[in-house]
Design a protein around this motif. Structure first.
Motif, PDB file in Angstrom:
ATOM      1  N   GLN A 263      -2.087  -7.316  -9.211  1.00 16.00           N
ATOM      2  CA  GLN A 263      -2.812  -7.436 -10.470  1.00 16.00           C
ATOM      3  C   GLN A 263      -3.474  -6.123 -10.883  1.00 16.00           C
ATOM      4  OE1 GLN A 263      -3.776 -12.200  -9.722  1.00 16.00           O
ATOM      5  NE2 GLN A 263      -5.461 -10.771  -9.829  1.00 16.00           N
ATOM      6  N   ASP A 264      -2.802  -5.003 -10.574  1.00 18.63           N
ATOM      7  CA  ASP A 264      -3.369  -3.693 -10.898  1.00 18.63           C
ATOM      8  C   ASP A 264      -2.952  -3.180 -12.267  1.00 18.63           C
ATOM      9  OD1 ASP A 264      -0.716  -3.130 -10.436  1.00 18.63           O
ATOM     10  OD2 ASP A 264      -1.075  -1.470  -9.045  1.00 18.63           O
TER      11      ASP A 264
ATOM     12  N   TRP B  77      -0.772 -15.905  -5.716  1.00 21.30           N
ATOM     13  CA  TRP B  77      -0.524 -14.819  -4.752  1.00 21.30           C
ATOM     14  C   TRP B  77      -1.440 -14.985  -3.543  1.00 21.30           C
ATOM     15  CZ3 TRP B  77       3.406 -13.829  -7.365  1.00 21.30           C
ATOM     16  CH2 TRP B  77       3.384 -13.508  -8.720  1.00 21.30           C
TER      17      TRP B  77
ATOM     18  N   GLU C  76       0.828  -1.211   0.000  1.00 24.34           N
ATOM     19  CA  GLU C  76       0.000   0.000   0.000  1.00 24.34           C
ATOM     20  C   GLU C  76       0.860   1.258   0.000  1.00 24.34           C
ATOM     21  OE1 GLU C  76      -3.648   2.097   2.492  1.00 24.34           O
ATOM     22  OE2 GLU C  76      -2.707   0.280   3.269  1.00 24.34           O
TER      23      GLU C  76
ATOM     24  N   THR D 242       2.129  -3.362 -11.583  1.00 26.78           N
ATOM     25  CA  THR D 242       3.188  -4.131 -10.933  1.00 26.78           C
ATOM     26  C   THR D 242       3.931  -4.989 -11.952  1.00 26.78           C
ATOM     27  OG1 THR D 242       2.070  -4.160  -8.814  1.00 26.78           O
ATOM     28  CG2 THR D 242       3.625  -5.934  -9.226  1.00 26.78           C
TER      29      THR D 242
ATOM     30  N   LYS E  35      -3.507  -9.535  -4.002  1.00 22.95           N
ATOM     31  CA  LYS E  35      -3.876  -9.591  -5.419  1.00 22.95           C
ATOM     32  C   LYS E  35      -4.229  -8.223  -5.988  1.00 22.95           C
ATOM     33  CE  LYS E  35      -5.174 -14.395  -6.152  1.00 22.95           C
ATOM     34  NZ  LYS E  35      -6.183 -15.301  -6.745  1.00 22.95           N
ATOM     35  N   ALA E  36      -4.909  -7.400  -5.215  1.00 21.96           N
ATOM     36  CA  ALA E  36      -5.294  -6.075  -5.736  1.00 21.96           C
ATOM     37  C   ALA E  36      -4.070  -5.237  -6.074  1.00 21.96           C
ATOM     38  CB  ALA E  36      -6.171  -5.350  -4.712  1.00 21.96           C
ATOM     39  N   TYR E  37      -2.995  -5.414  -5.323  1.00 19.29           N
ATOM     40  CA  TYR E  37      -1.771  -4.661  -5.590  1.00 19.29           C
ATOM     41  C   TYR E  37      -0.988  -5.252  -6.762  1.00 19.29           C
ATOM     42  CZ  TYR E  37      -2.678  -3.085  -0.796  1.00 19.29           C
ATOM     43  OH  TYR E  37      -3.264  -2.588   0.350  1.00 19.29           O
TER      44      TYR E  37
ATOM     45  N   GLU F  33      -4.665 -11.404  -0.044  1.00 17.02           N
ATOM     46  CA  GLU F  33      -4.513 -10.040   0.477  1.00 17.02           C
ATOM     47  C   GLU F  33      -3.702  -9.144  -0.458  1.00 17.02           C
ATOM     48  OE1 GLU F  33      -4.584 -12.751   4.180  1.00 17.02           O
ATOM     49  OE2 GLU F  33      -4.024 -12.867   2.065  1.00 17.02           O
TER      50      GLU F  33
ATOM     51  N   LYS G 240       2.508   1.826  -3.435  1.00 15.40           N
ATOM     52  CA  LYS G 240       1.548   2.303  -4.432  1.00 15.40           C
ATOM     53  C   LYS G 240       1.214   3.774  -4.190  1.00 15.40           C
ATOM     54  CE  LYS G 240       1.065  -1.530  -6.750  1.00 15.40           C
ATOM     55  NZ  LYS G 240       1.460  -1.643  -8.180  1.00 15.40           N
TER      56      LYS G 240
ATOM     57  N   ASP H 232      -5.289 -20.555  -9.960  1.00 21.47           N
ATOM     58  CA  ASP H 232      -6.045 -19.735  -9.016  1.00 21.47           C
ATOM     59  C   ASP H 232      -6.290 -20.486  -7.715  1.00 21.47           C
ATOM     60  OD1 ASP H 232      -7.465 -17.373  -8.300  1.00 21.47           O
ATOM     61  OD2 ASP H 232      -9.348 -18.419  -8.675  1.00 21.47           O
TER      62      ASP H 232
END
Length: 243
Positions: free
Chosen positions: A134-135, A125, A68, A138, A130-132, A128, A71, A119
């Motif tokens: 797979q944005d 991954w 976080e 990255t 994945k959002a970072y 917690e 980013k 998956d």
């Protein structure tokens, strides 16, 4: 909060000289090693080896905070993953750590060109993160095969971003993280290791985290806790226009 284990405390009268690393976010990246289920989740293949240390250091939480903060600071985030394909299990020889990973079937994938069964597998991954990861921003490197980045494109990707300062975290402390640290330092990078955003195996042969911490003190340009790394990234936040 840092681990309360006195074995990990810094010595009151250290012999090694104190050095520091001043961040220039225009040339800094966060490099995370193996943020994958098999290392970090109770559902992972290696939890019986690494789970105690992961829990003690709150590694998953601290890695999330680093993602976080990176980013928000608009610096590159780079992942060095670990994958094994069926042909990797047909090697003619292997060292101890490799042998353990193969026996546990860590990071197994069916094929380098297929995500069938990926998956939620041990190679995937942590949810917690994945959002970072797979944005769309990255950088996910090719996999390293044993511990260091010599077998993947981490250094190439960092150089192509004109990065020479690295904030280093992930798994496992005395194996892949230390191997990446040693290689990066030898290649002229400044490296700050985030000591509570990693963990290691605790086995009869010894505490891998303690071994790594000793060597981090020798090799790293800086050794930070997550609180300090996040504060430094916040203090030096980079404008997205400069990215």
């Amino acid at each position: 909060m840092p681990s309360q284990n006195p074995a990990y405390a810094d010595p009151p009268h250290p012999l090694l000289p104190k050095v520091e690393m001043s961040l220039d976010l225009g040339r800094t990246a966060l490099l995370v090693i193996d943020p994958q289920i098999d290392f970090l989740s109770p559902q992972g293949a290696a939890w019986s080896v690494f789970g105690e240390s992961v829990t003690e250091h709150r590694t998953v939480e601290n890695l999330g905070r680093l993602f976080e903060a990176a980013k928000r600071a608009a610096i590159p985030v780079v992942i060095s993953p670990h994958y094994y394909y069926p042909f990797d299990h047909r090697w003619n020889f292997a060292a101890t750590g490799e042998t353990l990973m193969h026996r546990l079937h860590m990071f197994d994938r069916r094929d380098p060109l297929s995500l069938e069964g990926f998956d939620g597998s041990g190679a995937d991954w942590m949810p917690e993160f994945k959002a970072y990861i797979q944005d769309g921003e990255t950088i996910v490197c090719s996999p390293h095969k044993i511990a260091g980045p010599q077998t993947n494109d981490v250094v190439f990707q960092l150089r192509k971003q004109r990065i020479d300062q690295v904030i280093l975290a992930g798994m496992a402390a005395n194996f892949c993280v230390e191997s990446h640290l040693r290689d990066l330092v030898e290649k002229g990078f400044e490296v700050a290791v985030v000591r509570d955003a990693t963990a290691a195996g605790k086995i009869p042969e010894g505490d891998g985290y303690l071994a790594a911490l000793t060597n981090f003190r020798w090799f790293a340009n800086a050794l930070w806790f997550t609180d300090e790394a996040v504060e430094r990234l916040s203090r030096n936040r980079r404008s997205p226009l400069a990215a």
